[in-house]
Scaffold this motif. Sequence first.
Motif, PDB file in Angstrom:
ATOM      1  N   THR A 101      -7.368   8.825   1.142  1.00  0.00           N
ATOM      2  CA  THR A 101      -6.997   7.460   0.756  1.00  0.00           C
ATOM      3  C   THR A 101      -6.543   6.669   1.973  1.00  0.00           C
ATOM      4  OG1 THR A 101      -6.049   8.588  -1.133  1.00  0.00           O
ATOM      5  CG2 THR A 101      -5.800   6.208  -1.057  1.00  0.00           C
ATOM      6  N   ILE A 160       1.217   4.398  -2.684  1.00  0.00           N
ATOM      7  CA  ILE A 160       0.983   5.803  -2.342  1.00  0.00           C
ATOM      8  C   ILE A 160       2.195   6.644  -2.739  1.00  0.00           C
ATOM      9  CG2 ILE A 160       0.769   7.397  -0.406  1.00  0.00           C
ATOM     10  CD1 ILE A 160      -1.803   6.078  -1.211  1.00  0.00           C
ATOM     11  N   VAL A 211      11.310  -0.636  -7.965  1.00  0.00           N
ATOM     12  CA  VAL A 211      11.635   0.244  -6.843  1.00  0.00           C
ATOM     13  C   VAL A 211      13.033   0.820  -7.010  1.00  0.00           C
ATOM     14  CG1 VAL A 211      12.077   0.290  -4.369  1.00  0.00           C
ATOM     15  CG2 VAL A 211      10.059  -0.862  -5.244  1.00  0.00           C
ATOM     16  N   PHE A 251       0.827  -1.202   0.000  1.00  0.00           N
ATOM     17  CA  PHE A 251       0.000   0.000   0.000  1.00  0.00           C
ATOM     18  C   PHE A 251       0.865   1.257   0.000  1.00  0.00           C
ATOM     19  CE2 PHE A 251      -1.876   3.408   2.539  1.00  0.00           C
ATOM     20  CZ  PHE A 251      -2.989   3.687   1.779  1.00  0.00           C
ATOM     21  N   TRP A 252       1.896   1.262   0.861  1.00  0.00           N
ATOM     22  CA  TRP A 252       2.754   2.452   0.935  1.00  0.00           C
ATOM     23  C   TRP A 252       3.522   2.673  -0.355  1.00  0.00           C
ATOM     24  CZ3 TRP A 252       1.927   6.351   3.703  1.00  0.00           C
ATOM     25  CH2 TRP A 252       1.325   6.223   4.952  1.00  0.00           C
ATOM     26  N   LEU A 253       3.973   1.570  -0.969  1.00  0.00           N
ATOM     27  CA  LEU A 253       4.669   1.711  -2.255  1.00  0.00           C
ATOM     28  C   LEU A 253       3.764   2.398  -3.272  1.00  0.00           C
ATOM     29  CD1 LEU A 253       6.658  -1.560  -2.971  1.00  0.00           C
ATOM     30  CD2 LEU A 253       7.499   0.777  -2.843  1.00  0.00           C
ATOM     31  N   HIS A 301      -8.100   3.280   3.451  1.00  0.00           N
ATOM     32  CA  HIS A 301      -7.292   2.080   3.607  1.00  0.00           C
ATOM     33  C   HIS A 301      -7.445   1.529   5.021  1.00  0.00           C
ATOM     34  CE1 HIS A 301      -3.979  -0.680   3.137  1.00  0.00           C
ATOM     35  NE2 HIS A 301      -3.396  -0.181   4.200  1.00  0.00           N
ATOM     36  N   MET A 343      12.929   3.663  -9.427  1.00  0.00           N
ATOM     37  CA  MET A 343      12.299   4.858  -8.867  1.00  0.00           C
ATOM     38  C   MET A 343      13.207   5.531  -7.841  1.00  0.00           C
ATOM     39  SD  MET A 343       8.233   4.314  -8.695  1.00  0.00           S
ATOM     40  CE  MET A 343       8.048   2.749  -7.914  1.00  0.00           C
ATOM     41  N   LEU A 386      -4.660  12.495  -0.271  1.00  0.00           N
ATOM     42  CA  LEU A 386      -3.900  11.388   0.299  1.00  0.00           C
ATOM     43  C   LEU A 386      -4.435  11.009   1.680  1.00  0.00           C
ATOM     44  CD1 LEU A 386      -0.205  11.966  -0.730  1.00  0.00           C
ATOM     45  CD2 LEU A 386      -1.887  10.378  -1.619  1.00  0.00           C
ATOM     46  N   PHE A 440       7.778 -11.153  -2.785  1.00  0.00           N
ATOM     47  CA  PHE A 440       7.274  -9.823  -3.091  1.00  0.00           C
ATOM     48  C   PHE A 440       8.429  -8.881  -3.390  1.00  0.00           C
ATOM     49  CE2 PHE A 440       6.120  -5.592  -1.388  1.00  0.00           C
ATOM     50  CZ  PHE A 440       5.168  -5.264  -2.328  1.00  0.00           C
TER      51      PHE A 440
END
Lengths: 383, 342
Positions: free
Chosen positions: B333, A201, B14, A197-199, B337, B17, B330, B6
């Motif tokens: 959201t 966001i 990642v 989830f944090w990734l 969540h 980024m 945000l 994962f």
Amino acid sequence: MSKATAQPLSLKVASGAFLAFWCLIAAFPIAWIAVMSVKSPRDAFDASAWNVITGPATRAAGNGLSLLDILLGLIVLYFAIRWAFTRLPGMVEQYSPPGFIVLGWLVGAAVYGLLFVLIFFGALPLVFGMLNSIAGPLGTPILGLTTEHYVAVWGENQFYRNFINSMIVTAGVVTVSLTVGTLAGYGLARSGSNLAFWLLIIALVFRALPHSVLVAGYLPWFINSAEILRPILGDLSPTLYGQPWAIIAVLVAINQPFTIWMLRSFFQNIPSELDEAARVDGCSHFQAFRRVIMPVMWPGVITTGLFSFLLGYNDFLVTALLLDAQNQTMVPAIAGYFNRETTTTDQVEAVAAAVSITAPLFLLVMVFQRQIVSGLTAGAVKG
Amino acid sequence: MKFKTFFWFVAPSVFMMLLFIAAPLISVFIQSFQITQPVMQQIEVETCTPGFLTQTCTTEIKTVPVIDEETGRTQTTTAWVGVQSYQNVLQMDKFWAAIGSGNWGDILQIDFWKALRFTLMFTLVTLPLVIGVGLMIALAVNNATKALRGPVIFISLLPFIITPVIGSLSIYWLFVGDGILTATLERWLDRDIAMFAQAWTIELLMYFYRVWHVAPFAFVIFYAGLQTVNMDTLESAIIDGANRFERLRYVIIPHLMPLIIFIALIHLMDCYRVFDEIIGFRSQAHVISLQWLTFDFLTPDDAGNRAISRAAASAMLTMVGIVILLILPLRRTWRDHKGGAH
């Protein structure tokens, strides 16, 4: 439809008129620059719209189409397009080696495009020239049309170099961002953890970043990269500034947030029972991904690929600042016309270059309309 | 899915980024407090010109950059200057002077404030227009016969898919000095019109361009949303005597509300980055945006120097704006969540 929801005539007419008006506004600027690009400069910037369309000055200069030409041209065009949709797919499937169907399509499209250009700009004008001389009144030119600006742009100004650079950059961006993005999108779709989830966001915040902020961060490092990397790589260390592959890396990273969001929503639509079944049968996660998910993921991947293509192809800011003049892509190269756009001929050449950039996008919408629409709605409708 | 699996799935993404988004951000943050300049030295130069009987010689002291003898480049030093770059961008002294003297308009003479004014106004003006026009097209297409829908969607996608610089150029060419629409307007109004000589006409064209460019996106999403409107609710509304407008207002729009919020969010992000229009309309003399300001600092000037530290400062200020813009959505959201987890 029940009687209560039936609409009065006035509402129907108003809605139809609005739709027609919108279509006119949507298509007009693009259609108009396409018309301007095939006229002599005097016609292209004429004050009367009729003169721009018929092009008297272009006709007077000896560049025109007769009624016969237009009719024959339309017939050839009709059959060419029909053939592309009926026979071409079969031929591609027949001649491409199994497993390389994508490559086969690329080669097929390139050959088809080449043949199309050869027939339309090489063979047809010769045939028309002979026919017009014997056709009498049907053979007198009525519509001014010239391809001289395209010849100038692609020939003298070597626009094909920019085209090749654009293709290298876009192809790189699409391939790399899809490879990296599908893995991440699948991982994110199948993991319900807080970290995932944090990734997502953080990716959303990254998506909102203005690109100039990032380029301000790259520029000093890219210009001095040869000296910074020398202690590690020795004399082989490259100057990243001006390198197409450095641009590809940058654009892939900028594109990643969007790609993983989109692919994640596609992967969530693939039932997780599918890979769970494969796992029960003894596959590892990677094997399940490769054997079960990969065969069914192509619609989502194609759609995401289209949007990656658009990002790489349409980019101005990053390529204008990080590429030098020799490696310039098409969109920043058109800015080069602004500086010397002094005569009307230069202006019409810029118009022809702009139309050349738009043409591939036009084809893209024609072929992939359904995928683009599904891509736009995929993220939104499911929330 | 186990954490290790994962991790390997998302690692390449990642890593890219972090390397190309997070690291440059940190680098920009540091640069904005530094300034890199060529090292200058003062040397005495004697220049002699031939004269009658004797040469005329003059000696003067010149300031020249120090050249590194090994690489042949100018040497540079980097110094910490605190918030000086921010001062240079914001020009607070002029800002306060303008407020003090009561000439509020003078604030808009300063590049940064001029760019901020345009960027915010651009975002706020186009947002309702895009949603309104998009909804109208969606309703009209939904009304049209099935055979027409495909071609209309095809034509509508063209403005959306076109390269932004080319799209704004295509409108620029319609309105440029002797463009077709300017000529037509001039004939109607019987007066000279120059669309690109003053700021407000350029701004109008930019608003028009952005709505033209983004409305198709809103249209496609709304159109997809309209297909899922609950027919039962709509019919009960009819039985309850709701007229056409009330049905739109109380059934259809609430149904589309999540989509409206989604489009608004995307539009806020994209409009805040307004840049390509400035290039396409060549409006830098009249109208500029925040992103264009950074671009301009990064473009080499006549002497070939780039104002990196000022660019970094203006980039950081742009960042602050986007963070403020995103805080509310945000937080929403995050709450959703949290709510979903229970």
